[in-house]
Structure formats: C-alpha cells, structure tokens
Design a protein around this motif. Structure first.
Motif, short mmCIF file in Angstrom:
data_model
loop_
_atom_site.label_atom_id
_atom_site.label_comp_id
_atom_site.label_asym_id
_atom_site.label_seq_id
_atom_site.Cartn_x
_atom_site.Cartn_y
_atom_site.Cartn_z
N GLN A 1 0.80 -1.18 -0.04
CA GLN A 1 -0.02 -0.12 0.06
C GLN A 1 0.76 1.24 -0.03
O GLN A 1 0.18 2.33 0.09
CB GLN A 1 -1.02 0.03 1.20
CG GLN A 1 -2.04 -1.25 1.18
CD GLN A 1 -3.00 -0.92 2.35
OE1 GLN A 1 -3.42 -0.05 2.78
NE2 GLN A 1 -3.50 -2.30 2.64
N GLY A 2 2.17 1.23 -0.02
CA GLY A 2 3.07 2.21 -0.10
C GLY A 2 4.31 1.76 0.26
O GLY A 2 4.74 0.55 0.57
N TYR A 3 5.42 2.72 -0.01
CA TYR A 3 6.84 2.30 0.30
C TYR A 3 7.64 3.57 1.13
O TYR A 3 7.16 4.64 1.28
CB TYR A 3 7.38 2.42 -1.13
CG TYR A 3 6.98 1.05 -1.93
CD1 TYR A 3 7.56 -0.08 -1.55
CD2 TYR A 3 5.92 1.49 -2.90
CE1 TYR A 3 6.79 -1.34 -2.43
CE2 TYR A 3 5.48 0.39 -3.74
CZ TYR A 3 5.80 -0.93 -3.40
OH TYR A 3 5.35 -1.97 -3.99
N GLN A 4 8.44 3.09 1.83
CA GLN A 4 9.09 4.22 2.67
C GLN A 4 10.84 3.84 2.46
O GLN A 4 10.88 2.66 1.92
CB GLN A 4 8.88 4.17 4.14
CG GLN A 4 7.73 4.51 4.47
CD GLN A 4 7.33 4.34 6.17
OE1 GLN A 4 8.06 3.72 6.85
NE2 GLN A 4 6.60 5.41 6.59
N GLU A 5 11.55 4.77 2.85
CA GLU A 5 13.16 4.46 2.66
C GLU A 5 13.40 3.34 3.58
O GLU A 5 12.70 3.09 4.74
CB GLU A 5 13.63 5.63 3.33
CG GLU A 5 13.46 7.08 2.51
CD GLU A 5 14.62 7.11 1.47
OE1 GLU A 5 15.40 6.29 1.20
OE2 GLU A 5 14.18 7.83 0.18
#
Length: 307
Positions: free
Chosen positions: A285-289
């Motif tokens: 549902q999304g991405y982060q560092e």
C-alpha cells in the motif's frame, strides 16, 4: 586526394557507429538507447494469475522509467536470490529472508521497504487506514482441532513454505524451538508451493497446521468460495518477533542516477490509479526509505533455526 577520401570514409564510419548506439524517438530526435531492466518477484500463489498481472506492471514501469522493463516471476524464494547474485535481475521485490541472503552476498541493496495494511491481532481482520512496516508469522489450525499450543504440535503434520520464507518457516520454527519443541525432528514438516495450498491441506485434514503470514485468511478468502476461512480455521499462534516487510532491492551494480529514479517511481506509485493497481500484486500500500538494519532480526532468527 586518396588520403582525403580515406579520412572522409573514416569519419562516415564513426558517424554510423554513433547513430547505431542511439535511438530515434517518435519526433525524430536521437536519444541514447537505454538498457532494459529486469524485475523479478516471488508470487504469493502459483495458480497462474500472477503472470497475467505482471504484464501491466511491466508496461507501467516501462512508461515511468522510459525504458524497456521485463517482469519475471521467481519459482521460489531461492531462485530470486540466485537471479540477483548472478546479475540476471536488476530490481527484486524481495521477501525479507531472500533479501538478507542476497544482501549478504553483496548483490542487493534495499532502497525501499513496503508498507502493508495492519491487522487486528484478535480478529485477524484489517485495521482500516492503518499501515505497518512489519508483520507476524501465523500458525493456522482447523477450528475444531484439539491443538491449542505450540507444544501440542509435537508429532503433528505441518505445512510450510520454503525454508527461506520468514513467516512460512524461519520465525515459527525458531520460536517453536524456544518453546521447547524442535519441529524439524519432533513433527513432520512438508514444504508446499504456496499459501493457498497450505490452507487447502489443513482444511481437508492432510495437514494439522500451516505456517503462513499474518492475515493470510483475509488475503486468500476469495480463493475459497466454498469455505469460510474465519469459521473453519483459527490462529493457533502469532510469532512474537516482527518480520520486516518486502524489500525493493536493486543490483549493487546499478548507477546512482538510475537507482534514484527507480526509488522515486516506487514512492509515487500510491499517488495514481495505475501505480496503486501495480502495488496490489503483493498487497503493498506504499513504500518508505529502507534501513538495512531493520533486517537484522531476520539474520538473528535464521541463525536460531540453523543452530
């Protein structure tokens, strides 16, 4: 005169070579031909549906990265590691244990970690609007089973995923050992291809339990139209250890400019309809560092299993 003709001929050859190394866009402008990228992921099931979904994902990435992108499916957790280590794959959507192996070989670098929908630990149902960077391993049994603790699994038949799967093998095996039972010697472990196959084996009584990821009943409910997975199966155990989500990993040979471009494309996916559909391949549902240190827990659990 002959020397002058020779010089002109040499220049013509050089120009021809230069043009071969360039492409021409739809407006007739010459641009450098960009190298094709190969992306690989491990499918969550092997019913053939993932191949069809991979094509629009490849088209989406090709458009966003302005180059040809080929998306391939790994046959299991170990083949994506092999593909990264042999430089056959440029970008891997990698399960945590597979990423750790490729990273420790010096062949993969996590540029992002995925975000998943969070689950209620009591009901197993999704928590609306809540995201998480980690998940649990889950041990499923039939609702009418007389198995009520990890120790009750002694002598039982357990369906597992590959030994390279964090939730489907590594974490539950390690925590069973901590609880006082070694499932590798005191139970019968059977490796199956995917989670739907594990669930089917428990439902029909071939297996007494299955190691899956948290929320598996919810994710695969639609694949079992004749069964109510929440009625027929219950969660015996959730791992105490948190498992980091999939890594978006790139080859260590990738240049910095392209690496940043790939990172930005994945970060932007949730902001448009096509991107959101692409992420749904893995329920992302999304991405982060990404911080590689987040995967140290996988290394710790893997060492416990190998002891």
């Amino acid at each position: 005169m002959k020397f002058k003709q020779w010089i002109i001929g040499l220049i013509s050859i050089m120009l021809a070579v230069t043009l071969v190394a360039c492409g021409t866009d739809s407006n007739g402008n010459n641009d450098e031909v960009k190298e094709k990228l190969v992306v690989q992921f491990v499918p969550t099931n092997n019913d053939g549906s993932m191949e069809a979904k991979a094509k629009p994902f490849a088209e989406y990435l090709s458009k966003q990265l302005d180059r040809e992108v080929e998306v391939t499916l790994a046959t299991d957790y170990s083949t994506i590691v092999e593909a990264m280590s042999s430089n056959q794959v440029d970008i891997g959507i990698m399960p945590p244990a597979a990423y750790v192996q490729a990273k420790d070989m010096g062949k993969a670098e996590a540029i992002l970690t995925s975000q998943l929908g969070a689950y209620d630990k009591e009901t197993g149902l999704p928590l609306e609007g809540e995201l998480t960077n980690t998940f649990k391993g889950e041990v499923l049994v039939r609702s009418d089973s007389d198995i009520h603790s990890l120790l009750d699994l002694k002598g039982k038949r357990i369906a597992t995923l590959s030994p390279n799967s964090a939730s489907g093998y590594i974490y539950p095996v390690a925590e069973m050992k901590d609880a006082g039972i070694d499932p590798t010697t005191e139970a019968t472990l059977t490796t199956v291809n995917d989670i739907p196959s594990e669930i089917t084996a428990v439902l029909n009584g071939q297996m007494d339990a299955a190691f899956v990821f948290e929320g598996a009943r919810n994710v695969f409910a639609s694949s079992f139209g004749n069964n109510d997975l929440f009625e027929e199966l219950r969660v015996l155990y959730l791992t105490e250890g948190d498992i980091p989500n999939d890594a978006i990993a790139v080859s260590t040979d990738m240049d910095e400019a392209l690496k940043e471009q790939v990172k930005q494309v994945f970060l932007d996916m949730k902001n448009d309809e096509e991107g959101a559909e692409a992420m749904s391949l893995w329920n992302h549902q999304g991405y982060q560092e990404a911080a590689d240190s987040a995967y140290d827990t996988v290394r710790h659990y893997t060492d416990q299993v190998l002891e």
